[in-house]
Enzyme design. Sequence first.
Site, PDB file in Angstrom:
ATOM      1  N   GLY A 159      36.397  -6.616  82.519  1.00 27.50           N
ATOM      2  CA  GLY A 159      35.495  -5.485  82.744  1.00 27.50           C
ATOM      3  C   GLY A 159      35.117  -4.864  81.425  1.00 27.50           C
ATOM      4  O   GLY A 159      34.083  -4.208  81.304  1.00 27.50           O
ATOM      5  N   GLN A 165      46.064  -0.637  54.559  1.00 26.39           N
ATOM      6  CA  GLN A 165      47.132  -1.526  55.022  1.00 26.39           C
ATOM      7  C   GLN A 165      48.271  -0.780  55.724  1.00 26.39           C
ATOM      8  O   GLN A 165      49.211  -1.409  56.209  1.00 26.39           O
ATOM      9  CB  GLN A 165      47.748  -2.297  53.834  1.00 26.39           C
ATOM     10  CG  GLN A 165      46.748  -2.825  52.815  1.00 26.39           C
ATOM     11  CD  GLN A 165      45.944  -4.015  53.321  1.00 26.39           C
ATOM     12  OE1 GLN A 165      46.497  -5.028  53.707  1.00 26.39           O
ATOM     13  NE2 GLN A 165      44.627  -3.868  53.345  1.00 26.39           N
ATOM     14  N   GLU A 215      42.404 -10.458  65.157  1.00 25.22           N
ATOM     15  CA  GLU A 215      43.437  -9.796  65.956  1.00 25.22           C
ATOM     16  C   GLU A 215      43.030  -9.596  67.419  1.00 25.22           C
ATOM     17  O   GLU A 215      43.871  -9.647  68.308  1.00 25.22           O
ATOM     18  CB  GLU A 215      43.803  -8.450  65.332  1.00 25.22           C
ATOM     19  CG  GLU A 215      44.432  -8.551  63.932  1.00 25.22           C
ATOM     20  CD  GLU A 215      43.413  -8.790  62.834  1.00 25.22           C
ATOM     21  OE1 GLU A 215      42.201  -8.581  63.085  1.00 25.22           O
ATOM     22  OE2 GLU A 215      43.831  -9.185  61.730  1.00 25.22           O
TER      23      GLU A 215
END
Lengths: 609, 609
Positions: free
Chosen positions: B116, B420, B359
């Site tokens: 969705g 980072q 990712e």
Amino acid sequence: MAFSIDALKEKGRRMRIDSLKATTEAGSGHPSSCLSAADLMSVIFFNEMRFDPKNPHNPANDRFVLSKGHAAPLLWSAYAECGIVEQEDLLTLRRLDSDLEGHPTPRMPWVDVATGSLGQGLSAGLGNALAARLDEIPYNTYVLLGDGECAEGSVWEAAALAHYNKASNLYAVVDVNGLGQSQRTMDQFDVNRFAEKFRAFGWFALTVDGHNYAEILNAFEKCRREGGDQPRAIVAKTFKGKGVSMLENLEGWHGKPVPKQDLPKALAELEKPLGPNEFKPNPRTGFTLPAAPVEVHIAVSRKPGESAATREAYGDALVKVADKDPRIVALDGDTKNSTFSEKLLKAYPRRFFEMFIAEQNMAGVATGLAARGKIPFVSTFAAFLTRAYDQIRMAGVSQSNVKFCGSHAGVSIGEDGPSQMGLEDIAMFRTIPGSVILYPCDAVSAERAVEQAARHKGICYIRSSRPKTAVLYSNVEQFPIGGSKTLRQSANDRVTVIAAGITVHEALKAASKLEADGIAIRVIDAYSIKPIDADGIVAAAKATEGRVIVVEDHYEEGGLGDAVLDAVGNQAKVVKLGVHEIPRSGPPDALIEKYGISSSHIVSAVKQF
Amino acid sequence: MAFSIDALKEKGRRMRIDSLKATTEAGSGHPSSCLSAADLMSVIFFNEMRFDPKNPHNPANDRFVLSKGHAAPLLWSAYAECGIVEQEDLLTLRRLDSDLEGHPTPRMPWVDVATGSLGQGLSAGLGNALAARLDEIPYNTYVLLGDGECAEGSVWEAAALAHYNKASNLYAVVDVNGLGQSQRTMDQFDVNRFAEKFRAFGWFALTVDGHNYAEILNAFEKCRREGGDQPRAIVAKTFKGKGVSMLENLEGWHGKPVPKQDLPKALAELEKPLGPNEFKPNPRTGFTLPAAPVEVHIAVSRKPGESAATREAYGDALVKVADKDPRIVALDGDTKNSTFSEKLLKAYPRRFFEMFIAEQNMAGVATGLAARGKIPFVSTFAAFLTRAYDQIRMAGVSQSNVKFCGSHAGVSIGEDGPSQMGLEDIAMFRTIPGSVILYPCDAVSAERAVEQAARHKGICYIRSSRPKTAVLYSNVEQFPIGGSKTLRQSANDRVTVIAAGITVHEALKAASKLEADGIAIRVIDAYSIKPIDADGIVAAAKATEGRVIVVEDHYEEGGLGDAVLDAVGNQAKVVKLGVHEIPRSGPPDALIEKYGISSSHIVSAVKQF
């Protein structure tokens, strides 16, 4: 060509030396990633780009984005070679008191957009390119990418949007050194595959030997001649650590400086000058940007008792602020008929950017536009802004002047179900340092929220709702950031109920029901969730003997409830009403009932006190 | 071919009718998006896929992922046509008490992964395909995508990884109806461009008329014959609203049901049967999965006073749990040498999946693997998990059994700088209903955290740190979810200091310094941030007269501080020490000093009480 190839080679050599020295001195950093890109960098900075090193604010400067942000030492070195920073400062890399950070941030005036989270630079570059188009200034934007980061989907979002927008003023230079952090990349040295990907996405793409200056120069020339209206990609085969045999094309050197004892040996391989050390800038001049307007003020003209959705009021106000400030632009992710940003499309088509279903790129493009002085209003469903959290995080690091609007907040959207419900967006934006979060409950305050956001310098988030709600406020009511409104108040208030957005209306219903039972409650509209009106809330809590209920159409973690808890500390007993499980599809009223945030739940919570 | 083309056409017709009726009944939904895909769906479900409608747990069932989740009514209809749900239930679409939600969720047994939020289905599909490879079961996974959602970069992350993994058991079927939500898509009907994109990413790709059954069937056949080791894409030109003239290929109908009064007219256009109504399943049988092991227990053997990084202990423990439970797999985003997931790569190469710098896809693939009974441990830098927030959010909606590990938490990583540093990751995971968050401070508790995560059913997040820290706990100490440890305690404790991870060590240093000044403090290691040990914390607060300090290497919003505030409410005065501005590069010790979370700051805060 501006300079001899030998002069460019010499700049490449000097930048290699600087990168090695700085990272060894710092004891950390990514010299091998700098060395692969040094020749590309030299051609870009000292031949291609037209800019005035003495004037970062020249509106016609060509732009550079270091998407592979870990090669920051290379950027700092390029700045030193232009005279932007001092040569000796390069050795302060990564120190606490140095603006030459480990990854570029806008603490350095020439860095528009912080990088270091990979795959985001091309979006920022596209934002610059779109700004150039809008302002009709012929500057180019050059983005230096690594190959590993091309695995990030955001690169391909940017690529698609760049093609769609015919961004022929955008150059992507890809440093294909075949090595990622922990192993070889997927495509390794297959520069043709990279180029084919770019071509499939509608770019003009060439491949080069990234250490052959003649090839690199010719490639830029060919792009100029044949690129047409396409964005341009130069895909360069390089070697990580190029120029230093202990590093060159060897695994295991990512993010590792050359140890102090080995540095002389490494530098010895680079000691022979390759040409004259010369650079003469060739700025593009004669362009100005219009002065920024004085503070924006809009007129609001709602009728009391009128019923309107805050999402639609957002659209109305977007046009009004755009009337007053030409810097305002809007971006949307194929939801403009739901978020009502389409109203700006109708009023100012050149200032509306349809970004399609690609939220990461939308957020990144906004940071690029903001770097060029625009004030971007980015909208989509609140839930889908989570898609762009890393870009929003980096916009925070950049302290970018981007405004976000997330519509369809909460379970109150109804039957579409949990995938479409924004239930964690307040928590997300609360984590961005310096962010402002406004959650208006009616059309008047929604318009004022847009007005506040347009004026405010920094990231703002406006949460809007799908359903129509009654207009509560008068047209001249002001809604300063950090404030709140007390909607119900008496001398006998037993409990303070704090709400925002849709739950304000539930709280008012609850107040009426309780009044019939002889119980008076104070109702506060905490439209400014961040910064929150801590003083006002604490005062109300004290007036109601420390009894506070917070009710929000959001998960219980990280939202208005946590913001109130943080404000009152132990000065009140706070009961949080929020959503605490994955919701399901259903009618809006049934859902707010089921998930514990309706007026009947507020009434029960009050009575339980 | 299993059935006559006419039988397949009849299924398509019936599914069109069901989609129209259900959405009109619900008063909401996306019938036009269902109608464009009905013919593709028919071929996939009733000809291509081999599955047992009576047994969702047959390990050899072919898999289907509806990436364009808003076409849920089409999926429910396909289930009805297979006998998985009752025909009459279709009219309960989107009702509060119905499992047939607006977008698919695993409330329906056959739905593995909630969809969705667009662009996520191909990753989940790839996860299924990788599971099939690992388990050596020859099932295929079919993913139905929309064209608009192909703007999402996550689709291209999945495409790249599918090619890299030679996922020839993965099919992407793209429904190119040329219309997005608010306007025509970027590529409109250019199916050749779509196909070229897939080919550039290494897929075998064909284009078809998405309403021509012979073409669709031939395309699948050609994929089988010529696809080799490549994943397969069938790009189909279709019309949104196909079959109903008031809808067909018209803008403005996205997400709009046919109004009640117009439904008869629409249905009349579909009333003529196109073939026999028949379907006979053709399941693939004879495969079993090994039984799940009894609860995992590992042995920990650290030496007291040993110095080890929790990130490295994570890697050690990953191997230990993998020794005990063959379902455990690991995924990493080109950071395996930093997160130490590489230890699992060495021990069990087949069970380690390098997901490169992408990712979003990594998180999505993990949900697909989890749907097939694997226990995926996903790792990267904590900061980069924000890139996958929408996928993590949807994993929450799916209540997926995925474990996440974010390393390099906080400012204590040092010189790499803010891009980072994970400073908002705890806040992010707190918003996921039912999530568990563990933040171990030493190697022993880190290994136990992995053990707990491996046993626990549901999303777990483990936060790991870059620097080495002293081992504090004995090897047999247990760390149950929801617990805490009291590291310093006396009868005279003046203040309770609650910490986790790196700040536990700072708190202990502070305790020693304060002891020298004659002030005793209680130190609690709140290693379980969610669920938090509310009782234990409240008891400690009471024992120290309500004086509580919380110190975390995280932003102040949404992290451990807010979790403690939520636990203690007004039973204590809580002072939060956390990071409250964008940090910069610098040495770790200098940064924790500068950002207010070092032992000296804890000492000052205690003294201020």
